[in-house]
Design a protein around this motif. Structure first.
Motif, short mmCIF file in Angstrom:
data_model
loop_
_atom_site.label_atom_id
_atom_site.label_comp_id
_atom_site.label_asym_id
_atom_site.label_seq_id
_atom_site.Cartn_x
_atom_site.Cartn_y
_atom_site.Cartn_z
N ASP A 38 51.74 -40.47 -31.89
CA ASP A 38 51.64 -39.02 -32.04
C ASP A 38 51.71 -38.53 -33.48
O ASP A 38 51.58 -37.34 -33.73
CB ASP A 38 52.75 -38.34 -31.23
N SER A 39 51.90 -39.45 -34.43
CA SER A 39 52.11 -39.04 -35.82
C SER A 39 50.82 -38.80 -36.61
O SER A 39 50.88 -38.44 -37.78
CB SER A 39 52.97 -40.07 -36.55
N GLY A 40 49.68 -38.99 -35.98
CA GLY A 40 48.44 -38.82 -36.73
C GLY A 40 47.26 -38.45 -35.85
O GLY A 40 47.41 -38.23 -34.65
N PRO A 41 46.07 -38.41 -36.45
CA PRO A 41 44.91 -37.87 -35.75
C PRO A 41 44.11 -38.86 -34.89
O PRO A 41 43.20 -38.44 -34.19
CB PRO A 41 44.03 -37.38 -36.91
N LYS A 45 42.14 -44.58 -27.80
CA LYS A 45 41.21 -45.71 -27.78
C LYS A 45 41.16 -46.39 -29.15
O LYS A 45 41.26 -47.62 -29.24
CB LYS A 45 39.81 -45.26 -27.37
N THR A 46 41.05 -45.61 -30.20
CA THR A 46 41.01 -46.18 -31.56
C THR A 46 42.30 -46.91 -31.87
O THR A 46 42.28 -48.02 -32.42
CB THR A 46 40.76 -45.06 -32.59
#
Length: 115
Positions: A38-41, A45-46
């Motif tokens: 949850d800390s980034g964009p 899947k990635t």
């Protein structure tokens, strides 16, 4: 996006026993994974494709297979999983890459059979 929680029944029996004995440790481990996710964009899947590369380079079969399964459930296609594994070739060598490809194909076949 799919729920990123791991189905404990799909894990090796030794890890299931650890989870039963140390549920608070397992929950903390799970929560750390959620906090990192949850800390980034990046989408799930990635992130799972990245984790395939990390666990593949470490030759960690249990985690590798778990992340292949999670990647597929997050919408990754077989060719995307195999492309991620191919990235191991210059980093970890052909033997490791081929072993991970074999492990991934086992999971892919299992997932197809389970649907």
């Amino acid at each position: 996006m799919a729920n990123n929680r791991i189905n404990v029944k799909e894990l090796p029996k030794s890890l299931q026993a650890f989870i039963k004995t140390h549920p608070k440790v397992w929950e903390a481990h799970q929560m750390l994974g959620v906090a990192c996710k949850d800390s980034g964009p990046l989408d799930n899947k990635t992130l799972e494709l990245i984790k395939i590369g990390i666990t593949g380079a470490r030759e960690n079969m249990t985690s590798f297979k778990t992340h292949v399964r999670q990647a597929l459930r997050e919408g990754a296609k077989k060719d995307e999983v195999e492309h991620a594994i191919l990235q191991l070739l210059p980093v970890a060598g052909i033997n490791t890459m081929m072993m991970e490809l074999l492990w991934a194909r086992e999971v892919i076949a299992d997932e197809k059979g389970g649907k």
